[in-house]
Design a protein around this motif. Structure first.
Motif, mmCIF file in Angstrom:
data_model
loop_
_atom_site.group_PDB
_atom_site.id
_atom_site.type_symbol
_atom_site.label_atom_id
_atom_site.label_comp_id
_atom_site.label_asym_id
_atom_site.label_seq_id
_atom_site.Cartn_x
_atom_site.Cartn_y
_atom_site.Cartn_z
ATOM 1 N N GLN A 52 0.822 -1.220 0.000
ATOM 2 C CA GLN A 52 0.000 0.000 0.000
ATOM 3 C C GLN A 52 0.847 1.258 0.000
ATOM 4 O OE1 GLN A 52 -2.671 -0.132 3.401
ATOM 5 N NE2 GLN A 52 -4.395 0.005 1.988
ATOM 6 N N GLN A 53 1.973 1.224 0.696
ATOM 7 C CA GLN A 53 2.858 2.388 0.782
ATOM 8 C C GLN A 53 3.727 2.546 -0.466
ATOM 9 O OE1 GLN A 53 2.841 4.690 3.415
ATOM 10 N NE2 GLN A 53 0.962 3.537 3.793
ATOM 11 N N GLY A 54 3.667 1.562 -1.371
ATOM 12 C CA GLY A 54 4.442 1.632 -2.608
ATOM 13 C C GLY A 54 5.912 1.305 -2.442
ATOM 14 N N VAL A 55 6.276 0.599 -1.353
ATOM 15 C CA VAL A 55 7.686 0.277 -1.116
ATOM 16 C C VAL A 55 7.993 -1.213 -1.275
ATOM 17 C CG1 VAL A 55 8.118 2.301 0.315
ATOM 18 C CG2 VAL A 55 7.344 0.174 1.400
ATOM 19 N N LEU A 56 6.996 -1.991 -1.679
ATOM 20 C CA LEU A 56 7.217 -3.413 -1.949
ATOM 21 C C LEU A 56 6.542 -3.786 -3.256
ATOM 22 C CD1 LEU A 56 8.172 -6.276 -1.210
ATOM 23 C CD2 LEU A 56 6.027 -6.560 0.064
ATOM 24 N N ASP A 57 7.359 -4.165 -4.221
ATOM 25 C CA ASP A 57 6.873 -4.696 -5.492
ATOM 26 C C ASP A 57 7.181 -6.192 -5.451
ATOM 27 O OD1 ASP A 57 6.574 -5.662 -8.104
ATOM 28 O OD2 ASP A 57 7.406 -3.850 -9.018
ATOM 29 N N ILE A 58 6.159 -6.998 -5.170
ATOM 30 C CA ILE A 58 6.389 -8.425 -4.929
ATOM 31 C C ILE A 58 6.848 -9.186 -6.167
ATOM 32 C CG2 ILE A 58 4.897 -8.568 -2.908
ATOM 33 C CD1 ILE A 58 2.690 -9.651 -4.677
ATOM 34 N N ARG A 60 8.641 -7.515 -9.041
ATOM 35 C CA ARG A 60 9.812 -6.967 -9.726
ATOM 36 C C ARG A 60 10.759 -6.164 -8.839
ATOM 37 N NH1 ARG A 60 5.427 -6.594 -12.645
ATOM 38 N NH2 ARG A 60 4.948 -4.490 -11.993
ATOM 39 N N GLY A 61 10.438 -5.998 -7.573
ATOM 40 C CA GLY A 61 11.285 -5.187 -6.707
ATOM 41 C C GLY A 61 12.681 -5.770 -6.562
ATOM 42 N N GLU A 62 13.682 -4.893 -6.533
ATOM 43 C CA GLU A 62 15.067 -5.347 -6.400
ATOM 44 C C GLU A 62 15.413 -5.742 -4.969
ATOM 45 O OE1 GLU A 62 17.778 -2.519 -8.029
ATOM 46 O OE2 GLU A 62 16.670 -2.367 -9.913
ATOM 47 N N VAL A 63 14.665 -5.175 -3.998
ATOM 48 C CA VAL A 63 14.911 -5.458 -2.582
ATOM 49 C C VAL A 63 13.690 -6.164 -2.007
ATOM 50 C CG1 VAL A 63 15.323 -4.417 -0.324
ATOM 51 C CG2 VAL A 63 16.436 -3.468 -2.357
ATOM 52 N N ILE A 64 13.941 -7.285 -1.315
ATOM 53 C CA ILE A 64 12.859 -8.052 -0.691
ATOM 54 C C ILE A 64 13.232 -8.351 0.761
ATOM 55 C CG2 ILE A 64 12.032 -9.073 -2.848
ATOM 56 C CD1 ILE A 64 13.571 -11.638 -2.075
ATOM 57 N N GLY A 65 12.214 -8.570 1.589
ATOM 58 C CA GLY A 65 12.449 -8.909 2.987
ATOM 59 C C GLY A 65 12.306 -10.403 3.212
ATOM 60 N N LEU A 66 13.299 -10.989 3.861
ATOM 61 C CA LEU A 66 13.255 -12.407 4.229
ATOM 62 C C LEU A 66 13.113 -12.513 5.745
ATOM 63 C CD1 LEU A 66 16.126 -13.869 2.003
ATOM 64 C CD2 LEU A 66 13.678 -13.685 1.480
ATOM 65 N N VAL A 123 17.164 -7.920 1.495
ATOM 66 C CA VAL A 123 18.235 -8.444 0.651
ATOM 67 C C VAL A 123 17.989 -8.078 -0.806
ATOM 68 C CG1 VAL A 123 18.629 -10.415 2.214
ATOM 69 C CG2 VAL A 123 17.104 -10.686 0.234
ATOM 70 N N ASP A 124 19.052 -8.159 -1.587
ATOM 71 C CA ASP A 124 18.953 -8.029 -3.029
ATOM 72 C C ASP A 124 18.238 -9.272 -3.551
ATOM 73 O OD1 ASP A 124 20.334 -8.927 -5.776
ATOM 74 O OD2 ASP A 124 20.329 -6.719 -5.664
ATOM 75 N N ARG A 125 17.214 -9.071 -4.357
ATOM 76 C CA ARG A 125 16.421 -10.206 -4.852
ATOM 77 C C ARG A 125 17.289 -11.241 -5.563
ATOM 78 N NH1 ARG A 125 10.984 -11.247 -6.468
ATOM 79 N NH2 ARG A 125 10.374 -9.094 -6.062
ATOM 80 N N ALA A 126 18.237 -10.796 -6.377
ATOM 81 C CA ALA A 126 19.041 -11.728 -7.179
ATOM 82 C C ALA A 126 20.116 -12.427 -6.360
ATOM 83 C CB ALA A 126 19.674 -10.985 -8.357
ATOM 84 N N THR A 127 20.855 -11.677 -5.547
ATOM 85 C CA THR A 127 21.999 -12.267 -4.838
ATOM 86 C C THR A 127 21.643 -12.818 -3.466
ATOM 87 O OG1 THR A 127 22.661 -10.203 -3.742
ATOM 88 C CG2 THR A 127 23.541 -10.625 -5.980
ATOM 89 N N ARG A 128 20.513 -12.361 -2.909
ATOM 90 C CA ARG A 128 20.079 -12.722 -1.557
ATOM 91 C C ARG A 128 21.055 -12.244 -0.485
ATOM 92 N NH1 ARG A 128 15.612 -13.721 -3.953
ATOM 93 N NH2 ARG A 128 14.348 -15.489 -3.365
ATOM 94 N N ARG A 129 21.854 -11.233 -0.807
ATOM 95 C CA ARG A 129 22.777 -10.628 0.148
ATOM 96 C C ARG A 129 22.107 -9.414 0.786
ATOM 97 N NH1 ARG A 129 25.643 -13.464 2.333
ATOM 98 N NH2 ARG A 129 26.924 -11.725 2.977
ATOM 99 N N PRO A 130 22.323 -9.184 2.094
ATOM 100 C CA PRO A 130 21.713 -8.035 2.765
ATOM 101 C C PRO A 130 22.094 -6.711 2.102
ATOM 102 C CG PRO A 130 22.646 -9.550 4.373
ATOM 103 C CD PRO A 130 23.098 -10.017 3.017
ATOM 104 N N VAL A 131 21.115 -5.798 2.090
ATOM 105 C CA VAL A 131 21.331 -4.459 1.553
ATOM 106 C C VAL A 131 20.824 -3.445 2.569
ATOM 107 C CG1 VAL A 131 21.138 -5.197 -0.874
ATOM 108 C CG2 VAL A 131 19.100 -4.411 0.352
ATOM 109 N N GLU A 132 21.311 -2.218 2.448
ATOM 110 C CA GLU A 132 20.831 -1.149 3.306
ATOM 111 C C GLU A 132 19.365 -0.879 2.984
ATOM 112 O OE1 GLU A 132 22.052 3.385 4.475
ATOM 113 O OE2 GLU A 132 23.588 1.992 3.738
ATOM 114 N N LEU A 133 18.578 -0.612 4.031
ATOM 115 C CA LEU A 133 17.163 -0.308 3.817
ATOM 116 C C LEU A 133 17.036 0.902 2.907
ATOM 117 C CD1 LEU A 133 15.809 -0.597 7.480
ATOM 118 C CD2 LEU A 133 15.656 -2.311 5.669
ATOM 119 N N PRO A 134 16.276 0.783 1.820
ATOM 120 C CA PRO A 134 16.075 1.941 0.949
ATOM 121 C C PRO A 134 15.400 3.083 1.715
ATOM 122 C CG PRO A 134 15.339 -0.080 -0.124
ATOM 123 C CD PRO A 134 15.628 -0.420 1.312
#
Length: 147
Positions: A52-58, A60-66, A123-134
């Motif tokens: 709803q807030q527009g911060v999660l594109d399930i 195509r988003g590059e960053v996902i939460g695990l 994490v980065d969707r492709a690498t699954r490595r942690p990333v800084e919160l956008p």
């Protein structure tokens, strides 16, 4: 000696609520909602808020939460056909992680029937490595901060 047992939370502790209607299939053979369903409600409430807030594109988003940690305490029974409301708050935002705290309320009740938490590591969707919160995610979560 102090009582360190978990206590039910109050409605006022949560800045956001997501309504959910229990389903017939949520009940188990003991006549109440099975414990595993609560974790589904946690995921649904948080991810719905993020979408709803527009911060999660399930898709195509590059960053996902695990989810790396989850916990729940139960205080009162919930059963179909109860309507519930999931209270959502953010207890902590780190560099790449967020601790969400959630309360399951029967509609209109002041105390939680259950309360718990889970931790997302972003994490980065492709690498699954942690990333800084956008920055956009941090901004969306700021309104859910507790305290």
């Amino acid at each position: 000696m102090s009582d360190s047992r978990p206590q039910a939370g109050q409605r006022a502790d949560f800045p956001h609520f997501h309504p959910i209607q229990t389903r017939w299939m949520d009940n188990d053979v003991y006549g109440h909602v099975n414990n595993v369903v609560y974790y589904s409600w946690f995921d649904t409430a948080v991810n719905h808020y993020l979408v709803q807030q527009g911060v999660l594109d399930i898709e195509r988003g590059e960053v996902i939460g695990l989810v790396i940690e989850t916990h729940c305490n139960y205080f009162a029974s919930v059963a179909f056909p109860d309507a519930i409301e999931v209270g959502v708050r953010v207890a902590h935002m780190g560099r790449s992680s967020v601790r969400y705290e959630l309360g399951i309320f029967k509609a209109g009740e002041e105390l939680t029937a259950a309360r718990g938490h889970f931790v997302h590591v972003y994490v980065d969707r492709a690498t699954r490595r942690p990333v800084e919160l956008p920055a956009t995610l941090r901004q969306a979560l700021a309104g859910l901060m507790h305290g």
